[in-house]
Design a protein around this motif. Structure first.
Motif, PDB file in Angstrom:
ATOM      1  N   THR A   1      -4.970  -2.189   2.977  1.00 25.95           N
ATOM      2  CA  THR A   1      -3.554  -2.535   2.902  1.00 25.95           C
ATOM      3  C   THR A   1      -2.717  -1.536   3.680  1.00 25.95           C
TER       4      THR A   1
ATOM      5  N   ARG B   1      -0.707  -2.636   7.036  1.00 25.80           N
ATOM      6  CA  ARG B   1       0.756  -2.498   7.031  1.00 25.80           C
ATOM      7  C   ARG B   1       1.215  -1.489   8.078  1.00 25.80           C
TER       8      ARG B   1
ATOM      9  N   THR C   1       0.220 -11.459   7.923  1.00 24.25           N
ATOM     10  CA  THR C   1       0.622 -11.014   6.588  1.00 24.25           C
ATOM     11  C   THR C   1       0.393 -12.108   5.556  1.00 24.25           C
TER      12      THR C   1
ATOM     13  N   SER D   1      -3.217 -12.121   4.520  1.00 23.86           N
ATOM     14  CA  SER D   1      -3.724 -10.914   3.868  1.00 23.86           C
ATOM     15  C   SER D   1      -3.156 -10.689   2.471  1.00 23.86           C
ATOM     16  N   VAL D   2      -1.837 -10.774   2.334  1.00 25.22           N
ATOM     17  CA  VAL D   2      -1.210 -10.347   1.083  1.00 25.22           C
ATOM     18  C   VAL D   2      -1.627 -11.193  -0.123  1.00 25.22           C
TER      19      VAL D   2
ATOM     20  N   ILE E   1      -5.242 -10.310  -1.024  1.00 23.17           N
ATOM     21  CA  ILE E   1      -5.346  -8.952  -1.553  1.00 23.17           C
ATOM     22  C   ILE E   1      -4.810  -8.887  -2.977  1.00 23.17           C
TER      23      ILE E   1
ATOM     24  N   PHE F   1      -0.683  -0.414  -4.754  1.00 25.26           N
ATOM     25  CA  PHE F   1      -0.519  -1.427  -3.706  1.00 25.26           C
ATOM     26  C   PHE F   1       0.830  -1.259  -3.025  1.00 25.26           C
TER      27      PHE F   1
ATOM     28  N   THR G   1       1.403  -0.172   0.727  1.00 25.66           N
ATOM     29  CA  THR G   1       2.224  -1.020   1.577  1.00 25.66           C
ATOM     30  C   THR G   1       3.354  -0.222   2.211  1.00 25.66           C
TER      31      THR G   1
ATOM     32  N   SER H   1      -8.705  -2.125  10.379  1.00 23.42           N
ATOM     33  CA  SER H   1      -8.423  -2.839   9.127  1.00 23.42           C
ATOM     34  C   SER H   1      -9.480  -3.898   8.856  1.00 23.42           C
TER      35      SER H   1
ATOM     36  N   TYR I   1     -12.023  -4.139   5.442  1.00 26.43           N
ATOM     37  CA  TYR I   1     -12.184  -5.303   4.561  1.00 26.43           C
ATOM     38  C   TYR I   1     -13.604  -5.858   4.623  1.00 26.43           C
TER      39      TYR I   1
END
Length: 436
Positions: free
Chosen positions: A12, A16, A111, A114-115, A118, A140, A144, A183, A187
């Motif tokens: 994250t 970000r 985004t 992902s968000v 997550i 988180f 972020t 990133s 993941y």
């Protein structure tokens, strides 16, 4: 479980970071556009491009949330870095505003993918542990905001350089493509699928759009919407418009405003870094207090802190010619308010995670509403901010921020009356939490 959770939080942060690095570098890039053969960009156009990013996040967050329920949160969270890398590679190659508008949509899709996945993962692994949920929600938000802040800070340094070093200029976008790859690897390699996600999707039922519509239309979900949208609209005024106003050429119409233009990007980065540290410390503080205070209490106190930030910033903006001691007092008001404000966002996220306990197989869809509410607020804040900045510069942005914070308080009282209904129901069976 703990290793995967930390990997998700690290991913994250890096994701970000890349998103903020792109967005803030674009602001500096737009300010220099004529040097690269591009057109002059004004504040209203900046607002439109920001709105495109959040429009994509708004439209796509729920579909990607539903997809993460079907395919697994771990799988879908890997889409975001891929979309982001493609977007920055295109941006690096062009000054065409239409193409850049397309890359803002692709960044928003990054985004959106992902968000929700997550947050669905975090809600899954923190089910039935309120203390862990409080810490995870705060972490988180910390990851972020640390990523956004660090990316914004790095943008000024990487784009314009420090001292004798001239920086990368627009090649910063090319460097960012590599960071998106980092990133993806976090993941891909650092997160382990929950057993419920292996094989097919996480959800054991067939896709039913009507059922999803019923879940997302739950009154428990939408009780939080007005306050969360208003808070994010206020934040949206500051994530782009304020930076653009700080670094653009000084406007003689606003000669009485200290913060209106002429600041070097590296100096802006230093200010962002200081604010980031204060906010991050506040997140750690509030994240450990979920068991001590009601979520709505923390949100209310956070809104009050936001009002203090606005008042302090207004005083700083009109402090030219005052003694340094007086200016320092105004700055302390801003710092103290920022510390208090930091509690509002993890508390709102914790409320949304509580709602997801009633629908354990639809966590991605419900947590995707975090991005929906954020996007609606950010779009409104960016578009309105671009217009009011034309009228009265930083002063107008500050006053509008105060109005939005006041609006956020109105529905908060109704939410507080129903807050007990948002707590996890004892009748809901526990989600599958085992991690290999």
């Amino acid at each position: 479980m703990e290793r995967s959770l930390w990997a998700v939080l690290l991913g994250t942060f890096t994701l970000r970071f890349s998103t903020a690095l792109t967005g803030t570098t674009l602001i500096y890039y737009w300010a220099d556009f004529p040097k690269f053969g591009g057109p002059r960009v004004d504040p209203a156009e900046v607002g439109v491009f920001v709105a495109l990013f959040f429009a994509a996040e708004l439209v796509l967050s729920t579909p990607f949330g539903i997809l993460s329920d079907r395919w697994g949160h771990h799988r879908v969270m890997q889409f975001g870095p891929i979309f982001g890398a493609v977007a920055v590679l295109i941006t690096w190659q062009t000054t065409n505003l239409v193409l850049i508008g397309g890359t803002r949509l692709l960044e928003g899709a990054s985004t959106a993918a992902s968000v929700p996945s997550i947050l669905g993962f975090i809600a899954l692994v923190t089910a039935r542990d309120e203390s862990l949920r409080g810490r995870a929600s705060a972490r988180f938000e910390g990851a972020t905001l640390a990523g956004i802040g660090a990316g914004a800070v790095a943008a000024g340094i990487l784009y314009s350089g420090v001292g004798a070093w001239d920086g990368f200029g627009r090649d910063t976008f090319l460097l960012n493509a590599v960071l998106y790859g980092v990133s993806f690897l976090i993941y891909r390699l650092g997160v382990t699928d929950p057993r419920a996600e292996r094989g097919g999707g996480a959800a054991p039922h067939a896709f039913d759009f009507g059922r999803y519509r019923q879940v997302l239309a739950s009154s428990h979900v939408w009780l939080l919407a007005p306050t969360w949208i208003a808070i994010n609209a206020a934040l949206g005024l500051w994530t782009t418009q304020s930076i653009f106003q700080l670094v653009r050429e000084r406007d003689p119409r606003f000669h009485d405003q200290l913060l209106m233009g002429g600041f070097d990007p590296a100096l802006v980065s230093a200010g962002l870094a200081a604010g980031l540290i204060v906010f991050f410390v506040g997140l750690v503080f509030w994240g450990d207090r979920f068991k001590l205070y009601r979520r709505t209490t923390i949100i209310f106190v956070g809104i009050a802190g936001g009002a203090a930030v606005v008042v302090g910033a207004l005083l700083v903006n009109h402090s030219e010619g005052l003694p340094i001691v007086i200016r320092a007092i105004f700055a302390v008001v801003v710092i103290g308010g920022l510390f208090v404000l930091s509690g509002a966002t993890p508390a709102a996220l914790g409320l949304l995670a509580d709602v997801s306990e009633r629908h354990p197989h639809d966590r991605g869809a419900i947590m995707g509403l975090y991005s929906v509410f954020l996007a609606v607020g950010q779009i409104g804040g960016s578009l309105i901010g671009g217009q009011v900045a034309r009228i009265r510069g930083i002063d107008a942005i500050l006053i509008l921020t105060l109005v939005l914070l006041a609006i956020a308080l109105i529905p908060l009282w109704r939410l507080r009356a129903f807050e007990h209904e948002l707590s996890p129901s004892p009748d809901v069976p526990p989600a599958e939490l085992e991690i290999a």
